[in-house]
Design a protein around this motif. Structure first.
Motif, mmCIF file in Angstrom:
data_model
loop_
_atom_site.group_PDB
_atom_site.id
_atom_site.type_symbol
_atom_site.label_atom_id
_atom_site.label_comp_id
_atom_site.label_asym_id
_atom_site.label_seq_id
_atom_site.Cartn_x
_atom_site.Cartn_y
_atom_site.Cartn_z
ATOM 1 N N ARG A 1 26.081 33.493 32.224
ATOM 2 C CA ARG A 1 26.506 34.868 31.882
ATOM 3 C C ARG A 1 27.832 35.102 32.423
ATOM 4 N N VAL A 2 28.818 35.767 31.744
ATOM 5 C CA VAL A 2 30.085 35.911 32.125
ATOM 6 C C VAL A 2 30.356 37.272 32.446
ATOM 7 N N VAL A 3 30.979 37.592 33.725
ATOM 8 C CA VAL A 3 31.123 39.027 34.460
ATOM 9 C C VAL A 3 32.590 39.150 34.568
ATOM 10 N N VAL A 4 32.957 40.310 34.000
ATOM 11 C CA VAL A 4 34.568 40.607 34.117
ATOM 12 C C VAL A 4 34.481 41.882 34.928
ATOM 13 N N ASP A 5 35.590 41.765 36.032
ATOM 14 C CA ASP A 5 35.783 42.795 37.143
ATOM 15 C C ASP A 5 34.770 42.951 37.860
ATOM 16 N N GLY A 6 33.830 42.200 37.944
ATOM 17 C CA GLY A 6 32.576 42.446 39.092
ATOM 18 C C GLY A 6 32.009 41.073 39.799
ATOM 19 N N PHE A 7 30.974 41.209 39.975
ATOM 20 C CA PHE A 7 30.389 40.134 41.011
ATOM 21 C C PHE A 7 29.049 40.007 40.211
ATOM 22 N N PRO A 8 28.384 38.565 40.335
ATOM 23 C CA PRO A 8 27.139 38.252 39.539
ATOM 24 C C PRO A 8 25.731 38.325 40.338
ATOM 25 N N THR A 9 26.196 38.887 41.723
ATOM 26 C CA THR A 9 24.939 38.955 42.621
ATOM 27 C C THR A 9 23.607 39.607 42.155
ATOM 28 N N GLY A 10 23.712 40.707 41.518
ATOM 29 C CA GLY A 10 22.648 41.279 40.681
ATOM 30 C C GLY A 10 22.429 41.101 39.287
ATOM 31 N N VAL A 11 21.070 41.007 38.999
ATOM 32 C CA VAL A 11 20.620 40.530 37.627
ATOM 33 C C VAL A 11 19.754 41.779 37.283
ATOM 34 N N CYS B 1 32.660 34.808 37.120
ATOM 35 C CA CYS B 1 33.305 36.043 37.299
ATOM 36 C C CYS B 1 35.145 35.914 36.579
ATOM 37 N N VAL B 2 35.566 36.969 36.122
ATOM 38 C CA VAL B 2 36.841 36.893 35.814
ATOM 39 C C VAL B 2 37.442 38.461 36.354
ATOM 40 N N HIS B 3 38.469 38.140 37.103
ATOM 41 C CA HIS B 3 39.237 39.521 37.474
ATOM 42 C C HIS B 3 40.518 39.367 36.619
ATOM 43 N N GLY B 4 40.877 40.485 35.929
ATOM 44 C CA GLY B 4 42.081 40.364 35.258
ATOM 45 C C GLY B 4 42.784 41.625 35.119
ATOM 46 N N GLY B 5 43.711 41.869 34.077
ATOM 47 C CA GLY B 5 44.362 43.007 34.052
ATOM 48 C C GLY B 5 44.069 43.644 32.774
ATOM 49 N N GLY B 6 42.797 43.699 32.471
ATOM 50 C CA GLY B 6 42.529 44.660 31.281
ATOM 51 C C GLY B 6 42.440 43.950 30.197
ATOM 52 N N GLU B 7 42.217 44.785 28.824
ATOM 53 C CA GLU B 7 42.135 44.334 27.665
ATOM 54 C C GLU B 7 43.410 43.402 27.241
ATOM 55 N N THR C 1 43.051 36.080 37.290
ATOM 56 C CA THR C 1 44.373 35.974 36.645
ATOM 57 C C THR C 1 45.472 36.396 37.209
ATOM 58 N N PRO C 2 46.445 36.087 36.946
ATOM 59 C CA PRO C 2 47.810 36.500 37.690
ATOM 60 C C PRO C 2 48.013 38.054 37.637
ATOM 61 N N ALA C 3 47.498 38.558 36.588
ATOM 62 C CA ALA C 3 47.512 39.968 36.487
ATOM 63 C C ALA C 3 46.548 40.893 37.483
ATOM 64 N N ALA C 4 45.855 40.159 38.139
ATOM 65 C CA ALA C 4 44.742 40.840 39.005
ATOM 66 C C ALA C 4 45.403 40.609 40.526
ATOM 67 N N SER C 5 46.272 40.154 40.672
ATOM 68 C CA SER C 5 46.939 39.841 41.953
ATOM 69 C C SER C 5 47.106 41.135 42.630
#
Length: 503
Positions: free
Chosen positions: A430-440, A406-412, A262-266
Motif C-alpha cells: 500500500r502506498v500512501v501520499v501525504d499521510g501515514f499508514p497507521t490506520g487500515v 508513504c510519500v510526502h510531496g508537492g502535489g500533482e 520529496t524536496p518539494a515537501a520541505s
C-alpha cells in the motif's frame, strides 16, 4: 510471541495473564490438552459440509448476531482488554466498535458472493461442454491473532470473520498477550452463534503454545492465518510445509515501513515531523503499519523537528515482558549498527514501560542485510537525510519490501512524487501520499499485505473483501448434473448471487 512468553506459567499453572502497567502476572485460563485440540478440530471438520453449503445470507445472520453481542458486552470486554494490554479504554472502545463494524462488513461481503467468482460457460462441440467454475471453501481454518489489536485482529478479528463468511469453520488459538480476553470473546461469540442457529463447531478456541502447534499439525486444518512477528510467522510456515499434506499459511509479519519526503515537501517539514512522531508512537508503537524510517532532504529541518517532538512524547506500556525486553534489545542493536540516539522521551516508572525514541542513521548504511532494517516493535523510528532525490530512491531500492510506504510531496506537479510512487509500488502492499499508514480501512479496495518478508504470500490481503479468497480454491465442473453442483453454480441461482457470470 517470545520464547519467554511461551514458557511462562501463571500462578495456577495455566496460560499467564500479564498486567503491563504493573508487570504483575495473574492466573489465566487453563491450557488446552492435546485431546481437546483434536476434538475441536474434529468438530470443525464434521460441521464443514454444513457451513460451506449454508447460504451466504444465513452466514451473514450468524456474524451479525455476534456483532450485536459485541456491542452489548462492550463495557466488560473493554475493561478486561485494558487490564491485559494497557492500550487505554478510549482506544479499545474505538477498536471494539470497529471490530463489530468489520464483522458486519465481512458478513455483507460474504452474502454478495463476489468472492465465489462463479462462472458458467457453454462450449459448443462436438462434444458440447457445460463448464461451471467457482472458488469454493477449503475447510477448517486455524487463526493465530495479533497481540496489539485484541479486537480487530484477535479471536473475532479480520481472519475469523472472513473465514466464516467464506464458509469455513474456524479454530482460534488464544493470544498469550490477552488470554483471558480471548476466552471471554470466544464465549460471547459462542452464545451469539448458538442463539442464531449456527451449528456447534463453527467456532472453537484453544489455549497454549503446544495447543497452537497441535492445531497446525491437525490433518483436517486446511489453512492457517497468522498476524505477528516474522519469526513466529515463518515458524508456522515451516511447520505447515512439513505436514504430510502441506497447507498454506497466510502470515502478515513485521516490517519497517518507510516515509519519503520529496524536496518539494520541505516547507511542510515541521508538520510532517509532528505527524510522523504521532504515528510511530501511537499505541506505544505496537502497530505493524508503524512508519519506521523517514528519508528527508538534508537541511530541511526534519531532524530537528522530529527530535523536539520525541522529547515531548509520552512513553507507554508494551504488551508483555517479552515484548518489552525485545524492545530494549532492539534499541541496543540499532545503536550498535550505527544509529545515533537523536532524542528520547520520558517513560512510565513501572511495568513493561517503553520510552519514545528516534535514531539518526546514515543513508549509506541502509541495506537489505543491515540490522538497521530489523523491525523494533515499539515506539522507535529512524531518520536519515539524503543529498539529492536520486540518492533517496537508491536507498528505497535497497530496503526490504514492506506492508506500506508513504510519500510526502508537492502535489500533482511534483515529478519526484511520481517517481517515488512508482518505485515504492514495486516494494510494498500500500502506498500512501501525504499521510501515514497507521490506520487500515476495512474496504473493498484495501490491500493489507505485501511482498516477502512483509507477508508469506504477496497476493493475499488480511483486510477487505479480497480476504475471503484466502480460504477458497477454484474447482471446475464439466457436464455435472444440476443436483450434484454446489449451490453457487446450480441453474436458477438459488443463492441469488448478483455477480454470477453466465455465457
Amino acid at each position: 510471541m517470545s520464547l519467554s512468553d511461551a514458557n511462562a506459567t501463571s500462578p495456577t499453572g495455566g496460560e499467564p495473564s500479564y498486567l503491563p502497567r504493573t508487570a504483575a502476572v495473574v492466573a489465566g485460563p487453563a491450557r488446552t490438552p492435546a485431546a481437546a485440540v483434536t476434538a475441536a478440530v474434529a468438530a470443525a471438520a464434521s460441521v464443514f459440509p454444513v457451513v460451506s453449503t449454508t447460504s451466504p445470507a444465513e452466514r451473514r445472520r450468524w456474524l451479525d448476531a455476534v456483532a450485536d453481542a459485541l456491542d452489548v458486552a462492550g463495557g466488560e470486554l473493554v475493561a478486561l482488554a485494558d487490564e491485559e494490554t494497557a492500550l487505554g479504554e478510549a482506544r479499545l472502545r474505538g477498536e471494539l466498535s470497529r471490530a463489530a463494524q468489520n464483522m458486519r462488513y465481512y458478513a455483507a461481503a460474504g452474502e454478495s458472493g463476489a468472492w465465489l467468482r462463479a462462472r458458467i460457460d457453454t462450449v459448443e462441440g462436438p462434444p458440447r461442454l457445460d463448464l461451471r467454475r467457482a472458488e469454493l471453501p477449503i475447510g477448517p481454518v486455524a487463526v493465530f491473532g495479533a497481540s496489539n489489536f485484541p479486537f480487530q485482529f484477535g479471536v473475532l478479528g479480520h481472519d475469523t470473520c472472513s473465514a466464516v463468511a467464506a464458509g469455513c469453520p474456524v479454530v482460534v488459538k488464544a493470544h498469550p498477550a490477552h488470554p483471558r480476553l480471548s476466552v471471554r470473546l470466544y464465549e460471547t461469540a459462542a452464545r451469539a452463534l448458538a442463539s442464531a442457529g449456527a451449528p456447534a463447531g463453527v467456532l472453537s478456541l484453544v489455549v497454549g503454545f503446544e495447543a497452537g502447534l497441535a492445531l497446525v499439525d491437525a490433518p483436517p486444518i486446511a489453512a492457517v492465518a497468522f498476524t505477528g512477528s516474522q519469526r513466529g510467522g515463518m515458524a508456522l510456515v515451516e511447520r505447515a510445509r512439513r505436514r504430510p499434506t502441506p497447507i498454506p499459511v497466510y502470515a502478515e509479519m513485521g516490517t519497517v515501513n518507510p516515509v519519503l519526503l520529496t524536496p518539494a515537501a520541505s516547507h511542510r517539514a515541521e508538520r510532517i515531523a509532528e505527524e510522523f512522531v504521532d504515528s510511530f508512537t501511537l499505541g506505544a508503537g505496537q502497530f505493524c503499519t508503524k512508519p519506521g524510517l523517514m528519508l528527508a532532504p538534508r537541511g530541511s529541518g526534519v531532524v530537528e523537528a522530529v527530535a523536539g517532538k520525541v522529547r515531548a512524547a509520552q512513553g507507554g506500556w508494551l504488551l508483555t515482558q517479552g515484548i518489552a525486553a525485545a524492545y530494549r534489545d532492539g534499541l541496543r542493536t540499532l545503536e550498535a549498527a550505527g544509529g545515533r540516539m537523536l532524542a528520547a522521551g520520558p517513560e512510565p516508572e513501572e511495568g513493561y514501560a517503553a520510552r519514545a525514541a528516534a535514531l539518526l542513521v546514515e543513508i549509506d548504511d541502509l541495506g537489505e542485510d543491515s540490522p538497521l532494517l530489523e523491525e523494533c516493535f515499539g515506539p522507535v523510528a529512524l531518520v536519515a537525510e539524503y543529498g539529492d532525490f536520486d540518492e533517496a530512491l537508491k536507498a528505497v531500492a535497497r530496503l526490504r519490501p514492506s506492508l506500506a510506504a508513504c510519500v510526502h510531496g508537492g502535489g500533482e506537479g511534483d515529478p519526484d512524487l511520481v517517481r517515488a510512487v512508482a518505485e515504492l509500488a514495486g516494494r510494498v502492499g500500500r502506498v500512501v501520499v501525504d499521510g501515514f499508514p497507521t490506520g487500515v480501512a476495512t474496504a473493498d479496495a484495501m490491500h493489507h499485505g505485501g511482498p516477502w518478508p512483509a507477508t508469506s504470500d504477496p497476493r493475499a490481503t488480511s483486510v477487505g473483501a479480497e480476504a475471503l479468497r484466502r480460504f477458497t480454491r477454484p474447482v471446475a465442473f464439466q457436464n455435472v448434473p444440476d443436483a450434484a453442483l454446489p449451490p453457487a453454480l446450480r441453474d436458477g441461482n438459488p443463492w441469488r448471487l448478483p455477480d454470477r457470470t453466465e455465457r
